[in-house]
Design an enzyme around this catalytic site. Structure first.
Site, PDB file in Angstrom:
ATOM      1  N   THR A 135      32.371  32.812  42.685  1.00  0.00           N
ATOM      2  CA  THR A 135      33.595  32.032  42.464  1.00  0.00           C
ATOM      3  C   THR A 135      34.723  32.867  41.861  1.00  0.00           C
ATOM      4  O   THR A 135      35.851  32.393  41.741  1.00  0.00           O
ATOM      5  CB  THR A 135      33.316  30.831  41.532  1.00  0.00           C
ATOM      6  OG1 THR A 135      32.766  31.328  40.299  1.00  0.00           O
ATOM      7  CG2 THR A 135      32.331  29.865  42.175  1.00  0.00           C
ATOM      8  N   GLY A 136      34.443  34.119  41.475  1.00  0.00           N
ATOM      9  CA  GLY A 136      35.461  34.977  40.864  1.00  0.00           C
ATOM     10  C   GLY A 136      36.305  35.693  41.909  1.00  0.00           C
ATOM     11  O   GLY A 136      36.014  35.639  43.116  1.00  0.00           O
ATOM     12  N   VAL A 159      36.608  38.923  42.612  1.00  0.00           N
ATOM     13  CA  VAL A 159      35.888  39.953  43.362  1.00  0.00           C
ATOM     14  C   VAL A 159      34.795  39.324  44.224  1.00  0.00           C
ATOM     15  O   VAL A 159      34.589  39.734  45.368  1.00  0.00           O
ATOM     16  CB  VAL A 159      35.315  41.024  42.412  1.00  0.00           C
ATOM     17  CG1 VAL A 159      34.458  42.025  43.169  1.00  0.00           C
ATOM     18  CG2 VAL A 159      36.447  41.750  41.691  1.00  0.00           C
ATOM     19  N   SER A 194      29.167  26.362  37.769  1.00  0.00           N
ATOM     20  CA  SER A 194      29.844  26.459  39.077  1.00  0.00           C
ATOM     21  C   SER A 194      28.968  25.941  40.223  1.00  0.00           C
ATOM     22  O   SER A 194      29.376  26.003  41.381  1.00  0.00           O
ATOM     23  CB  SER A 194      30.232  27.913  39.358  1.00  0.00           C
ATOM     24  OG  SER A 194      31.163  28.375  38.414  1.00  0.00           O
ATOM     25  N   CYS A 221      37.457  50.403  38.943  1.00  0.00           N
ATOM     26  CA  CYS A 221      38.418  50.333  40.050  1.00  0.00           C
ATOM     27  C   CYS A 221      39.393  51.501  40.051  1.00  0.00           C
ATOM     28  O   CYS A 221      39.715  52.056  41.110  1.00  0.00           O
ATOM     29  CB  CYS A 221      39.173  49.005  40.031  1.00  0.00           C
ATOM     30  SG  CYS A 221      39.711  48.489  38.395  1.00  0.00           S
ATOM     31  N   SER A 258      45.129  41.771  38.087  1.00  0.00           N
ATOM     32  CA  SER A 258      43.889  41.266  38.689  1.00  0.00           C
ATOM     33  C   SER A 258      42.683  42.060  38.218  1.00  0.00           C
ATOM     34  O   SER A 258      41.547  41.591  38.312  1.00  0.00           O
ATOM     35  CB  SER A 258      43.967  41.286  40.219  1.00  0.00           C
ATOM     36  OG  SER A 258      44.299  42.580  40.689  1.00  0.00           O
ATOM     37  N   LYS A 266      36.184  55.688  30.658  1.00  0.00           N
ATOM     38  CA  LYS A 266      35.440  55.428  31.902  1.00  0.00           C
ATOM     39  C   LYS A 266      35.901  56.357  33.017  1.00  0.00           C
ATOM     40  O   LYS A 266      35.085  56.893  33.774  1.00  0.00           O
ATOM     41  CB  LYS A 266      35.653  53.973  32.358  1.00  0.00           C
ATOM     42  CG  LYS A 266      34.935  52.913  31.543  1.00  0.00           C
ATOM     43  CD  LYS A 266      35.353  51.544  32.072  1.00  0.00           C
ATOM     44  CE  LYS A 266      34.933  50.422  31.144  1.00  0.00           C
ATOM     45  NZ  LYS A 266      35.532  49.129  31.560  1.00  0.00           N
ATOM     46  N   HIS A 307      46.192  48.873  42.081  1.00  0.00           N
ATOM     47  CA  HIS A 307      46.397  49.846  41.016  1.00  0.00           C
ATOM     48  C   HIS A 307      47.114  51.065  41.581  1.00  0.00           C
ATOM     49  O   HIS A 307      46.832  51.496  42.707  1.00  0.00           O
ATOM     50  CB  HIS A 307      45.058  50.313  40.435  1.00  0.00           C
ATOM     51  CG  HIS A 307      44.341  49.277  39.636  1.00  0.00           C
ATOM     52  ND1 HIS A 307      44.886  48.063  39.281  1.00  0.00           N
ATOM     53  CD2 HIS A 307      43.070  49.296  39.106  1.00  0.00           C
ATOM     54  CE1 HIS A 307      43.988  47.372  38.569  1.00  0.00           C
ATOM     55  NE2 HIS A 307      42.897  48.097  38.453  1.00  0.00           N
ATOM     56  N   ASN A 336      42.851  47.133  44.120  1.00  0.00           N
ATOM     57  CA  ASN A 336      41.736  47.227  43.172  1.00  0.00           C
ATOM     58  C   ASN A 336      40.643  46.198  43.408  1.00  0.00           C
ATOM     59  O   ASN A 336      39.489  46.397  43.016  1.00  0.00           O
ATOM     60  CB  ASN A 336      42.253  47.099  41.738  1.00  0.00           C
ATOM     61  CG  ASN A 336      43.014  45.811  41.506  1.00  0.00           C
ATOM     62  OD1 ASN A 336      44.078  45.602  42.093  1.00  0.00           O
ATOM     63  ND2 ASN A 336      42.501  44.946  40.661  1.00  0.00           N
TER      64      ASN A 336
END
Length: 344
Positions: free
Chosen positions: A11-12, A14, A40, A130, A160, A214, A242, A315
């Site tokens: 549901t997100g 990505v 969900s 990303c 996002s 990262k 991005h 991204n």
């Protein structure tokens, strides 16, 4: 007969993108299952022309599932990825939870697909951050040609990257400014509308943020531990894609013209670089596209063997969903997994 694929976090932002890309690319799936948390359960999500009803991760049996595309955050992945992997299902995880685990391959298929063979230790494969994904796609062919010594990168990262809440905050703050309502930061530490925030993730003891760390650590793991890299990561009021301003210093001679030719032939890259107004890619053009766009290639006269360029990518796609599906395609195309339905 194809594979059975589960998408966790369906549901997100990505997760929905993963479902869309699985269909777009014709991934050989006989069955795709949408999973999320109990709250969900029953929500409907699109998979091509079909509508899938979300099932609860907590009660789902992975024993007959081949691939799990996990995009539900680090805490969920920490708890569930080992359990899922133990049931013989390969997890491709989008969170930062497993990226630096020495027993988990960190994969960008255009860059280090061969490293995927180590996945069987834990049945987990990690997707990079990303901002790292698009960077290493651009750096890999240049590194092969002239060996990178040092990279200085400044990122301009869309909201996002902070999920649906980040996109909602940019939208609501922008609207509030136009109607003279008060602006209240919730997701971000400061106002994001018509502003820039030079902080992504938490600060570390050395003054860098975790997002910047990262990029350093993941680039070394994916590409070459000898590469020196420093990053400044900035959140910008853009919904999707991005952007990165990249400065690279090489051990061997490499001009911007050489780099342009190399990058035009490289997988996953589109060079848009004419020295005129508008002769470059922007986040707007990259949104919804699979490529990593390279523009503004030029020599850096301040160092020996240095170039600078502009790098833009969606991204949600190359930075997350597309890369995850490409990893699944490597597993299938290299026959590293067999569909359990076939095996039965």
């Amino acid at each position: 007969m194809g594979y059975k694929v589960a998408v966790v976090g369906a549901t997100g932002n990505v997760g929905r993108e993963i479902l869309s890309i699985l269909d777009e690319r014709g991934f050989p799936a006989d069955e795709v299952v949408a999973l999320a948390s109990r709250k969900s359960q029953g929500v409907e999500v699109s998979y091509g022309d079909k509508t899938l009803k979300v099932k609860a991760l907590e009660t789902y049996d992975f024993s007959d599932t081949d691939i799990c595309l996990m995009s539900a955050g680090g805490a969920v992945s920490k708890e569930w990825s080992p359990k899922i992997g133990a049931q013989g299902c390969v997890v491709i995880d989008n969170s930062s939870q497993w990226r630096m685990d020495p027993d988990v391959p960190l994969i960008v298929p255009e860059v280090n697909a061969d490293a995927i063979v180590g996945f069987s230790k834990k049945n987990i494969i990690a997707n990079p951050n990303c901002s790292t994904a698009q960077l290493v796609v651009a750096l890999k062919p240049l590194h092969d040609a002239a060996t990178i010594k040092r990279v200085v990168v400044s990122t301009y990262q869309s909201v996002s990257g902070a999920g649906k809440d980040g996109m909602d905050e940019l939208f609501s703050q922008t609207r509030a400014i136009f109607v003279s309502d008060p602006v209240e930061p919730k997701k971000f530490p400061k106002r994001i509308a018509f502003n820039l925030i030079p902080q992504i993730d938490v600060f570390m003891d050395d003054g860098y943020t975790k997002e910047e760390w990262k990029m350093v650590a993941e680039t070394k793991k994916i590409l070459d531990p000898k590469i020196k890299l420093t990053a400044t990561c900035v959140r910008v009021p853009v919904f999707i894609s991005h952007s990165e301003a990249v400065n690279v210093e090489f051990e061997k001679e490499l001009s911007a013209d050489d780099a342009r030719k190399i990058l035009r032939e490289a997988p996953g890259i589109l060079v848009i670089d004419t020295r005129e107004p508008g002769g470059y890619a922007t986040p707007h053009e990259a949104a919804g596209e699979d490529a990593t766009y390279i523009s503004r290639l030029r020599d850096d006269p301040t160092v020996d063997n240095g170039i600078a360029f502009w790098c833009v990518s969606d991204n949600l796609r190359k930075g997350a969903a597309l890369n995850a599906v490409q990893i699944a395609e490597v597993l299938v195309n290299r026959k590293l997994i067999t569909a359990r339905s076939k095996a039965a």
